[in-house]
Write an enzyme that holds these catalytic residues in place. Structure first.
Site, mmCIF file in Angstrom:
data_model
loop_
_atom_site.group_PDB
_atom_site.id
_atom_site.type_symbol
_atom_site.label_atom_id
_atom_site.label_comp_id
_atom_site.label_asym_id
_atom_site.label_seq_id
_atom_site.Cartn_x
_atom_site.Cartn_y
_atom_site.Cartn_z
ATOM 1 N N GLY A 36 -12.630 3.030 -0.251
ATOM 2 C CA GLY A 36 -11.688 4.148 -0.199
ATOM 3 C C GLY A 36 -10.452 3.802 0.609
ATOM 4 O O GLY A 36 -10.145 2.632 0.819
ATOM 5 N N ALA A 37 -9.730 4.865 1.056
ATOM 6 C CA ALA A 37 -8.431 4.688 1.732
ATOM 7 C C ALA A 37 -7.545 3.784 0.869
ATOM 8 O O ALA A 37 -6.984 2.794 1.331
ATOM 9 C CB ALA A 37 -8.617 4.118 3.139
ATOM 10 N N HIS A 39 -4.931 1.800 -1.205
ATOM 11 C CA HIS A 39 -3.518 1.432 -1.057
ATOM 12 C C HIS A 39 -3.121 0.594 -2.281
ATOM 13 O O HIS A 39 -3.940 0.392 -3.199
ATOM 14 C CB HIS A 39 -3.274 0.702 0.259
ATOM 15 C CG HIS A 39 -4.198 -0.465 0.498
ATOM 16 N ND1 HIS A 39 -4.239 -1.566 -0.323
ATOM 17 C CD2 HIS A 39 -5.129 -0.692 1.466
ATOM 18 C CE1 HIS A 39 -5.127 -2.430 0.127
ATOM 19 N NE2 HIS A 39 -5.696 -1.915 1.213
ATOM 20 N N GLY A 41 -2.901 -2.461 -2.754
ATOM 21 C CA GLY A 41 -3.757 -3.624 -3.012
ATOM 22 C C GLY A 41 -4.937 -3.239 -3.876
ATOM 23 O O GLY A 41 -5.242 -3.904 -4.876
ATOM 24 N N HIS A 42 -5.585 -2.122 -3.518
ATOM 25 C CA HIS A 42 -6.690 -1.638 -4.354
ATOM 26 C C HIS A 42 -6.154 -1.261 -5.740
ATOM 27 O O HIS A 42 -6.790 -1.555 -6.761
ATOM 28 C CB HIS A 42 -7.321 -0.368 -3.752
ATOM 29 C CG HIS A 42 -7.910 -0.532 -2.395
ATOM 30 N ND1 HIS A 42 -7.375 0.048 -1.267
ATOM 31 C CD2 HIS A 42 -9.008 -1.204 -1.974
ATOM 32 C CE1 HIS A 42 -8.121 -0.243 -0.229
ATOM 33 N NE2 HIS A 42 -9.117 -1.007 -0.610
ATOM 34 N N VAL A 183 -2.035 -8.347 -2.159
ATOM 35 C CA VAL A 183 -0.797 -7.573 -2.220
ATOM 36 C C VAL A 183 -0.285 -7.398 -0.797
ATOM 37 O O VAL A 183 -1.046 -7.052 0.112
ATOM 38 C CB VAL A 183 -1.035 -6.202 -2.892
ATOM 39 C CG1 VAL A 183 0.236 -5.363 -2.887
ATOM 40 C CG2 VAL A 183 -1.553 -6.397 -4.317
ATOM 41 N N SER A 192 -3.800 -3.378 4.103
ATOM 42 C CA SER A 192 -5.174 -3.149 4.539
ATOM 43 C C SER A 192 -5.289 -1.696 4.952
ATOM 44 O O SER A 192 -4.345 -1.118 5.490
ATOM 45 C CB SER A 192 -5.491 -4.046 5.742
ATOM 46 O OG SER A 192 -6.657 -3.570 6.399
ATOM 47 N N SER A 193 -6.470 -1.123 4.701
ATOM 48 C CA SER A 193 -6.688 0.264 5.111
ATOM 49 C C SER A 193 -6.546 0.384 6.633
ATOM 50 O O SER A 193 -6.222 1.452 7.147
ATOM 51 C CB SER A 193 -8.084 0.713 4.698
ATOM 52 O OG SER A 193 -8.302 0.417 3.345
HETATM 53 P P1 AMP Z 1 -12.082 -2.510 0.828
HETATM 54 O O1 AMP Z 1 -11.846 -1.107 0.422
HETATM 55 O O2 AMP Z 1 -11.353 -2.924 2.052
HETATM 56 O O3 AMP Z 1 -13.553 -2.874 0.858
HETATM 57 O O4 AMP Z 1 -11.462 -3.404 -0.333
HETATM 58 C C1 AMP Z 1 -11.845 -3.224 -1.675
HETATM 59 C C2 AMP Z 1 -11.290 -4.364 -2.485
HETATM 60 O O5 AMP Z 1 -9.876 -4.368 -2.388
HETATM 61 C C3 AMP Z 1 -11.780 -5.727 -1.973
HETATM 62 O O6 AMP Z 1 -12.057 -6.571 -3.081
HETATM 63 C C4 AMP Z 1 -10.588 -6.213 -1.203
HETATM 64 O O7 AMP Z 1 -10.515 -7.626 -1.131
HETATM 65 C C5 AMP Z 1 -9.442 -5.655 -2.035
HETATM 66 N N1 AMP Z 1 -8.214 -5.601 -1.242
HETATM 67 C C6 AMP Z 1 -8.055 -5.081 0.003
HETATM 68 N N2 AMP Z 1 -6.787 -5.283 0.435
HETATM 69 C C7 AMP Z 1 -6.156 -5.949 -0.557
HETATM 70 C C8 AMP Z 1 -4.820 -6.453 -0.717
HETATM 71 N N3 AMP Z 1 -3.906 -6.320 0.230
HETATM 72 N N4 AMP Z 1 -4.519 -7.091 -1.865
HETATM 73 C C9 AMP Z 1 -5.460 -7.236 -2.854
HETATM 74 N N5 AMP Z 1 -6.711 -6.786 -2.769
HETATM 75 C C10 AMP Z 1 -7.061 -6.151 -1.632
#
Ligand code: AMP
Length: 297
Positions: A36-37, A39, A41-42, A183, A192-193
């Site tokens: 969640g959260a 952004h 990147g997700h 991203v 990053s979240s």
């Molecule tokens: P998380 O919610 O932090 O567990 O991330 C979920 C997915 O999003 C994971 O595969 C992360 O590697 C990916 N992710 C998080 N930040 C980025 C980013 N800045 N660019 C690309 N993918 C990301």
């Protein structure tokens, strides 16, 4: 992108039924697991899943097990309504938002453990060898629940993606794993979240992380570093100049995460550091050929 109708599902049986129904029509399924959260990147991962598949499933689940500190878990940002909206805007067709009890019902007793350098180095060394067990376990559960053709992970968490590839191969899970580029904000900070917890000054200071990775990459590509240690030193110097002492700053083989013994082929440069009380990680991959250095993942 136009917002699609997104189905929010909270249980594994309902999720399976929804996917079986779509598969009966010949649909393929892409999957993006998240905490969640959401952004950009997700959303880039979701957009890719949606562009490559008829059904794009996004899971939103703050897995309690990878958090070393209860306070880190408590502070993790949660806004399901905003996340579902963002996922829909990026093209998601199903948001899977299970409760902790749905994922870990009474009697749950299983752990997926990947061992060896993939989990012992970098994050594993800093956060303990079991650090990836919680992630591997929940991702295995989610892959089994969704049964996607392809699952998408971010290169920002390069070690996590490698660990997932390993157990997916070892457990013969029939899902292709795609790792997509990191991203970044325009100034280089990896999205990053956790960035939301940085003060303005902390955010400014955190820019040194991507700058340090770039400094190490440049030292490799312009030939000023003649060893992995020298390349690391260039990065660490950049961090120190910004008042940051990294937990690690490493040049490794991008497939095995073993320390690089020389500057040749593709190399992964990774860094973890706490800035303004927020633990941040970032990495980039370079090619150790002088002309071909790339620094975008
Ligand atoms: P998380 O919610 O932090 O567990 O991330 C979920 C997915 O999003 C994971 O595969 C992360 O590697 C990916 N992710 C998080 N930040 C980025 C980013 N800045 N660019 C690309 N993918 C990301």
């Amino acid at each position: 992108m136009t917002e699609r109708i997104v189905q929010t599902i909270r249980t594994v049986p309902e999720l399976r039924d929804a996917i079986v129904a779509r598969r009966a029509d010949g649909a393929t399924v892409g999957f993006v697991p998240t905490m969640g959260a959401l952004h950009s990147g997700h959303c880039a991962l979701i957009e890719r899943a949606a562009s490559e598949h008829d059904v794009a499933v996004v899971s939103i689940f703050v897995n309690p097990t990878p958090f070393n500190q209860a306070s880190d878990l408590e502070q993790y940002p949660r806004d399901e309504a905003a996340d579902v909206k963002a996922a829909a805007a990026a093209g998601a067709t199903i948001c899977f938002t299970p409760s902790v009890e749905e994922i870990y019902p009474a009697g749950f007793s299983t752990r997926v453990q990947v061992r060896g350098p993939l989990t012992e180095t970098l994050e594993g060394q800093e956060r303990g060898v079991g650090h990836f067990d919680g992630m591997a376990t929940v991702v295995a559960i989610l892959l089994n629940a969704v049964g996607p053709d392809v699952a998408y992970f971010g290169a920002k968490d390069a070690q996590q993606a490698l660990v997932v590839r390993r157990f997916v191969t070892d457990l013969r899970i029939p899902t292709e794993i795609v790792t997509a580029v990191t991203v970044r904000d325009r100034d280089g900070l990896a999205l990053s979240s956790r960035n939301a917890r940085l003060s303005a000054a902390g955010r400014e200071q955190a820019l040194a992380i991507s700058a340090a990775l770039q400094a190490a990459a440049n030292a490799i590509s312009d030939g000023s570093a003649t060893s992995p240690e020298a390349a690391s030193a260039a990065g660490v110097e950049r961090l120190r100049a910004a008042g940051i002492t990294p937990e690690y700053f490493a040049v490794t083989d991008p497939a095995t995460l073993e320390p690089a013994s020389q500057l040749s082929g593709r190399l992964l440069i990774s860094c973890a550091a706490t800035v303004d009380g927020v633990r941040l990680i970032d990495n980039l991959t370079v090619s150790a050929n002088r002309e071909a250095a790339t620094a975008n993942v």
